[in-house]
Design a protein around this motif. Structure first.
Motif, PDB file in Angstrom:
ATOM      1  N   GLN A 206     -17.860 -21.681 -82.965  1.00 35.29           N
ATOM      2  CA  GLN A 206     -18.215 -20.807 -81.847  1.00 35.29           C
ATOM      3  C   GLN A 206     -17.078 -19.865 -81.467  1.00 35.29           C
ATOM      4  OE1 GLN A 206     -20.073 -22.788 -78.443  1.00 35.29           O
ATOM      5  NE2 GLN A 206     -20.509 -24.559 -79.764  1.00 35.29           N
ATOM      6  N   GLY A 207     -15.872 -20.148 -81.922  1.00 34.17           N
ATOM      7  CA  GLY A 207     -14.712 -19.318 -81.602  1.00 34.17           C
ATOM      8  C   GLY A 207     -13.529 -20.170 -81.205  1.00 34.17           C
ATOM      9  N   LEU A 208     -12.485 -19.512 -80.739  1.00 37.02           N
ATOM     10  CA  LEU A 208     -11.294 -20.245 -80.323  1.00 37.02           C
ATOM     11  C   LEU A 208     -11.612 -21.163 -79.154  1.00 37.02           C
ATOM     12  CD1 LEU A 208      -8.393 -17.622 -80.450  1.00 37.02           C
ATOM     13  CD2 LEU A 208      -8.754 -19.575 -81.961  1.00 37.02           C
ATOM     14  N   VAL A 209     -11.171 -22.404 -79.274  1.00 38.90           N
ATOM     15  CA  VAL A 209     -11.353 -23.372 -78.206  1.00 38.90           C
ATOM     16  C   VAL A 209     -10.141 -23.299 -77.300  1.00 38.90           C
ATOM     17  CG1 VAL A 209     -11.729 -25.794 -77.641  1.00 38.90           C
ATOM     18  CG2 VAL A 209     -12.681 -24.845 -79.745  1.00 38.90           C
ATOM     19  N   ARG A 210     -10.385 -23.063 -76.019  1.00 42.89           N
ATOM     20  CA  ARG A 210      -9.287 -22.905 -75.064  1.00 42.89           C
ATOM     21  C   ARG A 210      -9.371 -23.993 -74.010  1.00 42.89           C
ATOM     22  NH1 ARG A 210     -11.284 -18.003 -76.752  1.00 42.89           N
ATOM     23  NH2 ARG A 210      -9.890 -16.222 -76.899  1.00 42.89           N
ATOM     24  N   PRO A 211      -8.241 -24.537 -73.599  1.00 43.87           N
ATOM     25  CA  PRO A 211      -8.267 -25.544 -72.538  1.00 43.87           C
ATOM     26  C   PRO A 211      -8.595 -24.911 -71.200  1.00 43.87           C
ATOM     27  CG  PRO A 211      -6.003 -25.017 -73.133  1.00 43.87           C
ATOM     28  CD  PRO A 211      -6.885 -24.300 -74.114  1.00 43.87           C
ATOM     29  N   ALA A 212      -9.401 -25.611 -70.404  1.00 38.19           N
ATOM     30  CA  ALA A 212      -9.735 -25.101 -69.077  1.00 38.19           C
ATOM     31  C   ALA A 212      -8.529 -25.148 -68.155  1.00 38.19           C
ATOM     32  CB  ALA A 212     -10.883 -25.901 -68.483  1.00 38.19           C
ATOM     33  N   ASP A 213      -7.638 -26.091 -68.399  1.00 38.01           N
ATOM     34  CA  ASP A 213      -6.425 -26.241 -67.589  1.00 38.01           C
ATOM     35  C   ASP A 213      -5.354 -25.292 -68.120  1.00 38.01           C
ATOM     36  OD1 ASP A 213      -4.226 -26.975 -66.124  1.00 38.01           O
ATOM     37  OD2 ASP A 213      -4.434 -29.129 -66.490  1.00 38.01           O
ATOM     38  N   ASN A 214      -4.909 -24.351 -67.301  1.00 38.62           N
ATOM     39  CA  ASN A 214      -3.905 -23.375 -67.730  1.00 38.62           C
ATOM     40  C   ASN A 214      -2.526 -23.985 -67.935  1.00 38.62           C
ATOM     41  OD1 ASN A 214      -5.783 -21.293 -67.667  1.00 38.62           O
ATOM     42  ND2 ASN A 214      -5.320 -20.755 -65.545  1.00 38.62           N
ATOM     43  N   ASN A 215      -2.351 -25.245 -67.565  1.00 34.61           N
ATOM     44  CA  ASN A 215      -1.055 -25.899 -67.724  1.00 34.61           C
ATOM     45  C   ASN A 215      -0.917 -26.598 -69.070  1.00 34.61           C
ATOM     46  OD1 ASN A 215      -0.128 -25.205 -65.093  1.00 34.61           O
ATOM     47  ND2 ASN A 215      -1.398 -26.846 -64.237  1.00 34.61           N
ATOM     48  N   ILE A 216      -1.963 -26.557 -69.884  1.00 34.72           N
ATOM     49  CA  ILE A 216      -1.930 -27.229 -71.186  1.00 34.72           C
ATOM     50  C   ILE A 216      -1.664 -26.200 -72.282  1.00 34.72           C
ATOM     51  CG2 ILE A 216      -3.209 -28.625 -72.843  1.00 34.72           C
ATOM     52  CD1 ILE A 216      -4.872 -29.691 -70.531  1.00 34.72           C
ATOM     53  N   PRO A 217      -0.467 -26.169 -72.854  1.00 35.51           N
ATOM     54  CA  PRO A 217      -0.186 -25.213 -73.944  1.00 35.51           C
ATOM     55  C   PRO A 217      -0.792 -25.691 -75.262  1.00 35.51           C
ATOM     56  CG  PRO A 217       1.762 -26.536 -73.474  1.00 35.51           C
ATOM     57  CD  PRO A 217       0.724 -26.958 -72.482  1.00 35.51           C
ATOM     58  N   ILE A 218      -1.354 -24.765 -75.994  1.00 31.30           N
ATOM     59  CA  ILE A 218      -1.950 -25.072 -77.294  1.00 31.30           C
ATOM     60  C   ILE A 218      -1.425 -24.073 -78.311  1.00 31.30           C
ATOM     61  CG2 ILE A 218      -4.091 -25.145 -78.637  1.00 31.30           C
ATOM     62  CD1 ILE A 218      -3.798 -27.499 -76.826  1.00 31.30           C
ATOM     63  N   VAL A 219      -0.992 -24.594 -79.463  1.00 29.74           N
ATOM     64  CA  VAL A 219      -0.538 -23.754 -80.572  1.00 29.74           C
ATOM     65  C   VAL A 219      -1.642 -23.695 -81.610  1.00 29.74           C
ATOM     66  CG1 VAL A 219       1.143 -23.511 -82.437  1.00 29.74           C
ATOM     67  CG2 VAL A 219       1.903 -24.271 -80.178  1.00 29.74           C
ATOM     68  N   TYR A 220      -2.140 -22.507 -81.912  1.00 31.50           N
ATOM     69  CA  TYR A 220      -3.184 -22.337 -82.909  1.00 31.50           C
ATOM     70  C   TYR A 220      -2.588 -22.169 -84.309  1.00 31.50           C
ATOM     71  CZ  TYR A 220      -6.282 -21.596 -78.919  1.00 31.50           C
ATOM     72  OH  TYR A 220      -6.987 -21.765 -77.749  1.00 31.50           O
ATOM     73  N   THR A 221      -1.473 -21.465 -84.387  1.00 31.58           N
ATOM     74  CA  THR A 221      -0.828 -21.227 -85.677  1.00 31.58           C
ATOM     75  C   THR A 221       0.679 -21.291 -85.501  1.00 31.58           C
ATOM     76  OG1 THR A 221      -2.617 -19.726 -86.344  1.00 31.58           O
ATOM     77  CG2 THR A 221      -0.579 -19.627 -87.614  1.00 31.58           C
ATOM     78  N   ILE A 222       1.336 -21.972 -86.417  1.00 33.34           N
ATOM     79  CA  ILE A 222       2.799 -21.937 -86.485  1.00 33.34           C
ATOM     80  C   ILE A 222       3.183 -21.989 -87.959  1.00 33.34           C
ATOM     81  CG2 ILE A 222       2.859 -24.452 -86.057  1.00 33.34           C
ATOM     82  CD1 ILE A 222       5.706 -24.011 -84.926  1.00 33.34           C
TER      83      ILE A 222
END
Length: 320
Positions: A206-222
């Protein structure tokens, strides 16, 4: 999303009247923020330059003061003259910093540099829309192996040194892939899904999954895009990150390589639909350049408005 063409007048020629320039000074533009400069200093520099440029142009003349003179028993005459209460020498320049509204979609902190997306006056509404869409942000993060500092950045005091000559590019790539997989796993764990399940696949397509909580950092690519020991460069695509989190990733990479590492540069090169090619250097932070940049940025928004409308963030909440 509505078209921006009706909101942003075209600026095809040099503007010489301050009142016309002020009316079109509404929108989104991109600047290059240098390292070692705070966002507030960058904001003040832009506004100060705009004030200087606007006040150097043809501005509104003082309003007319009407006075009736003469003997009240005879025919009197009406005299008009410039009002001292509205004269620039009395009230100050026509355009002052307090007249401007300026905000940024991505607040780059002091040690970070690169693309800064700003909204001025009515353009601050577009900045809020960009923030609400939660776009991933792309960085190039440089580091150096063999030394660690107390603040995880090159400006800090060196607190540890270690050997690094045994570290090869393949080892760095392996650790980067492992860190990326760990973040992807964490994202699906928030949904209560197994990464190997059909439900996880249907959510991912469906697309990029984003956390609803803005305090949770997520790395998609490194990934490592350059390695010349002891220096290396990582390309990181993340959301909800901050400067300290990126520095910590470099430190963690060094630890997993059984050595130590320190971050030496953080460069933002892409935000949402905008890339570093649009960014105005400090010497170009003048009125005319910013007006031209506003038109470029809103052409990009206008051309991609359908994509932005469809690209609603898929928000997931962490299970209690």
């Amino acid at each position: 999303m509505k078209s921006t063409r009706s909101l942003i007048p075209k600026v095809e020629h040099f503007v010489s009247d301050a009142r016309i320039a002020w009316k079109v000074l509404n929108g989104v533009f991109a600047v290059y923020k240098p390292s070692g400069v705070t966002f507030l200093n960058t904001r003040d520099s832009i506004i100060h330059r705009l004030c200087e440029d606007l006040n150097s142009m043809h501005v509104r003349p003082p309003i007319q003061h009407v006075r009736i003179e003469g003997d009240t028993t005879k025919k009197m005459k009406v005299v008009t003259q410039s009002s001292y209460a509205d004269h620039p020498l009395v009230v100050g320049p026509r355009y002052q910093p307090k007249d401007f509204k300026l905000s940024a979609a991505n607040y780059l902190m002091t040690d970070s540099s690169g693309l800064l997306i700003c909204g001025i006056n009515n353009g601050t509404k577009w900045i809020q829309k960009l923030i609400d869409s939660k776009p991933p942000i792309s960085y190039k993060v440089k580091g150096i192996l063999g030394q660690a500092t107390d603040n995880y950045f090159k400006t800090g005091k060196i607190v540890e040194k270690s050997t690094y000559k045994y570290i090869k590019r393949s080892a760095v790539d392996k650790i980067c892939a492992s860190m990326q997989a760990a973040h992807q796993r964490k994202m699906f764990e928030f949904c209560g899904l197994d990464m190997q399940s059909q439900a996880a696949y249907e959510l991912a397509v469906q697309g990029l999954v984003r956390p609803a909580d803005n305090n949770i950092p997520i790395v998609y690519t490194i990934k490592c895009v350059d390695f010349k020991s002891p220096e290396f460069t990582l390309e990181i695509v993340a959301i909800n990150e901050d400067e300290m989190y990126l520095k910590t990733l470099v430190h963690e990479l060094g630890m997993q390589l059984h050595s130590v590492a320190t971050c030496t540069q953080i460069l933002c090169f892409r935000y949402a639909l905008f890339n570093l090619d649009l960014a105005l250097l400090r010497k170009h932070w003048g009125l005319q350049n910013i007006l031209d940049n506003i038109e470029q940025c809103h052409n990009i928004l206008d051309q991609n408005r359908c994509l932005l409308k469809q690209n609603n963030p898929i928000l997931v909440k962490q299970d209690n």
